[in-house]
Design a protein around this motif. Structure first.
Motif, PDB file in Angstrom:
ATOM      1  N   UNK A 243     -18.879 -74.267  27.543  1.00 39.47           N
ATOM      2  CA  UNK A 243     -19.488 -72.980  26.911  1.00 39.47           C
ATOM      3  C   UNK A 243     -18.629 -72.278  25.934  1.00 39.47           C
ATOM      4  N   UNK A 244     -17.348 -72.495  26.199  1.00 35.47           N
ATOM      5  CA  UNK A 244     -16.444 -72.142  25.015  1.00 35.47           C
ATOM      6  C   UNK A 244     -16.663 -72.726  23.639  1.00 35.47           C
ATOM      7  N   UNK A 245     -16.980 -74.074  23.846  1.00 36.40           N
ATOM      8  CA  UNK A 245     -17.139 -74.988  22.416  1.00 36.40           C
ATOM      9  C   UNK A 245     -18.399 -74.370  21.746  1.00 36.40           C
TER      10      UNK A 245
ATOM     11  N   UNK B 252     -15.999 -87.224  29.159  1.00 36.92           N
ATOM     12  CA  UNK B 252     -17.039 -87.812  29.194  1.00 36.92           C
ATOM     13  C   UNK B 252     -18.144 -86.814  28.515  1.00 36.92           C
ATOM     14  N   UNK B 253     -18.028 -85.391  29.123  1.00 36.74           N
ATOM     15  CA  UNK B 253     -19.009 -84.257  28.661  1.00 36.74           C
ATOM     16  C   UNK B 253     -18.667 -83.968  27.203  1.00 36.74           C
ATOM     17  N   UNK B 254     -17.408 -83.852  26.952  1.00 38.52           N
ATOM     18  CA  UNK B 254     -16.828 -83.591  25.667  1.00 38.52           C
ATOM     19  C   UNK B 254     -17.209 -84.506  24.526  1.00 38.52           C
ATOM     20  N   UNK B 255     -17.386 -85.941  24.893  1.00 39.77           N
ATOM     21  CA  UNK B 255     -17.914 -86.913  24.039  1.00 39.77           C
ATOM     22  C   UNK B 255     -19.201 -87.055  23.745  1.00 39.77           C
ATOM     23  N   UNK B 256     -20.075 -87.048  24.884  1.00 29.34           N
ATOM     24  CA  UNK B 256     -21.519 -86.756  24.783  1.00 29.34           C
ATOM     25  C   UNK B 256     -22.150 -85.812  23.892  1.00 29.34           C
ATOM     26  N   UNK B 257     -21.412 -84.679  24.276  1.00 28.17           N
ATOM     27  CA  UNK B 257     -21.889 -83.237  23.249  1.00 28.17           C
ATOM     28  C   UNK B 257     -21.465 -83.535  21.924  1.00 28.17           C
TER      29      UNK B 257
END
Length: 447
Positions: free
Chosen positions: A427-429, A255-260
């Motif tokens: 943070x790495x992204x 979810x965090x990945x998709x929203x970001x």
């Protein structure tokens, strides 16, 4: 005890430094600073464990983390207008006092750590059953871990000495039949079973013999030395399992990945829309052909997807054999060379991100024809497709951008892709995105 202290260390240092700065400048602790302290504590709790890092790594990590916290706080302050409630002198002072206080408390913890360990009693003695590769690797990790309360006594193994792994960490103490007596006589607290999974009868026999002891027993499976991708424990229909290769984007991480991805893509597309129109018009004037080049690539789970790029060549190749672009490639148009050199041809892929086919950060997608070649030449090549392909990636910001002339260069690119899967974090992204911008401004590796 050390884990509990580390969890509270960063939030406490930031909160207390804010209160002290506020009292020293304002003369009292005003309500806005209490609210800000609660927000900061919520954002930074639990703190990061840094005892195993070098002092320089601690300093860099603290300032890097603090940069993103400050960025978020100022965004919230300006967006809500609440920043007007604070004194600029207090905030500016706190900006440099806060990270210094973090570094200070971490250095203080290093001094206090041995004494905190002493308060927890004497070291916990441990033995490893199985002087094999994973057993020796475990021993090495135990010995190399600073501030560990585990004291390794040695190994037990039934095999011929010529078949045992050589190691500087511990010695052979005896055979398995001697194990229960040794454990009871020497008050061993931890036993790590490092026997092969195929040795189930031996494992069951050892467990049965150890029932008369109070030692804690742990099983170190063969996969201890396997190159795990997001290895984690779980259950399948009530049966305990350990994942060997899994996507990092499961549950809340997904979810965090998709929203970001959605938020950043919309923001970037809004900012670069005039540039997109200008590039589209120039491509049309520069050479015949479509503005957008569509190419089949492998996406999530190896499924084929269509990826958009600004056309930079006179041809639109998408067959079974595709030649990578090379320096001074005759197929590249004049304007196309400029686009490729500055990675502007990749900009339409932000639309792919909104469609859910790609992510902003991830392994770069290769043409299907290239995938079919390299999947047979490089072990673990297809694991990179456990996640969506990205516009930029860990390999690209580490020097593996553009043409890969040799197999070892492609191998290095894949190694970086798998490293990204193992260590993903938001943070790495953000770090990769920032580094990509800096590289594009000065790099000329792509053509």
């Amino acid at each position: 005890m050390l884990s509990a202290v580390e969890a509270i260390l960063d939030p406490a240092a930031l909160t207390l430094s804010l209160w002290l700065v506020s009292v020293s400048i304002e003369g009292e602790l005003l309500p806005p600073y209490l609210i800000l302290a609660v927000i900061v504590f919520s954002i930074t709790f639990p703190g990061t464990s840094r005892l195993q890092s070098s002092i320089m790594e601690v300093i860099v990590d603290v300032f890097y983390s603090w940069f993103w916290v400050v960025l978020l706080l100022f965004f919230l302050g300006f967006a809500t207008g609440y920043i007007a409630e604070f004194s600029s002198q207090t905030l500016i002072t706190w900006l440099w006092v806060a990270p210094l206080s973090q570094v200070g408390v971490h250095l203080a913890l290093r001094t206090a750590a041995p004494y905190l360990l002493m308060l927890q009693g004497p070291p916990q003695r441990a033995i490893i059953v199985g002087m094999n590769e994973q057993g020796v690797a475990l021993a090495s990790r135990i010995q190399q871990t600073r501030y560990s309360k585990i004291e390794l006594s040695g190994y037990f193994d039934d095999r011929n000495p010529s078949r045992l792994y050589e190691t500087e960490h511990g010695q052979l103490l005896g055979r398995l039949r001697e194990l229960p007596y040794f454990v009871k006589e020497n008050r061993i607290q931890y036993i790590y079973l490092s026997l092969p999974m195929a040795s189930q009868p031996r494992i069951l026999h050892v467990l049965d013999e150890l029932k008369d002891t109070t030692a804690s027993i742990y099983f170190v499976p063969d996969m201890f030395i396997t190159d795990l991708i997001q290895g984690r424990s779980g259950t399948v229909c009530g049966t305990p399992v350990i994942s060997v290769c899994e996507s990092p984007f499961t549950g809340s991480n997904g979810l965090i990945k998709r929203v970001s991805d959605i938020v950043l893509s919309l923001l970037i597309l809004a900012l670069i829309s005039p540039l997109l129109l200008l590039i589209a018009a120039t491509i049309k004037l520069d050479s015949r052909g479509p503005i957008i080049f569509k190419q089949r690539r492998y996406g999530l789970d190896g499924e084929e997807i269509v990826v958009y790029k600004f056309r930079s060549m006179r041809v639109c190749e998408d067959g079974d054999t595709i030649r990578q672009a090379q320096k001074d490639d005759s197929r590249v148009t004049r304007f196309g060379a400029f686009l490729r050199r500055n990675s502007l041809d990749e900009l339409p892929q932000f639309v792919n991100v909104l469609q859910g086919r790609m992510s902003i950060v991830g392994p770069r997608p290769h043409a299907v024809a290239h995938n079919e070649i390299y999947r047979n030449l490089i072990k673990g090549y297809m694991i990179r497709h456990k996640v969506k392909p990205g516009i930029t990636g860990w390999a690209q910001v580490n020097g593996y951008r553009g043409e890969t002339r040799t197999l070892d260069k492609m191998q290095a690119r894949i190694d970086h892709d798998l490293d990204y899967l193992r260590n993903w974090s938001l943070r790495l992204d953000l770090h990769i995105i920032l580094k990509t911008v800096l590289i594009v401004l000065r790099d000329r590796a792509a053509y």
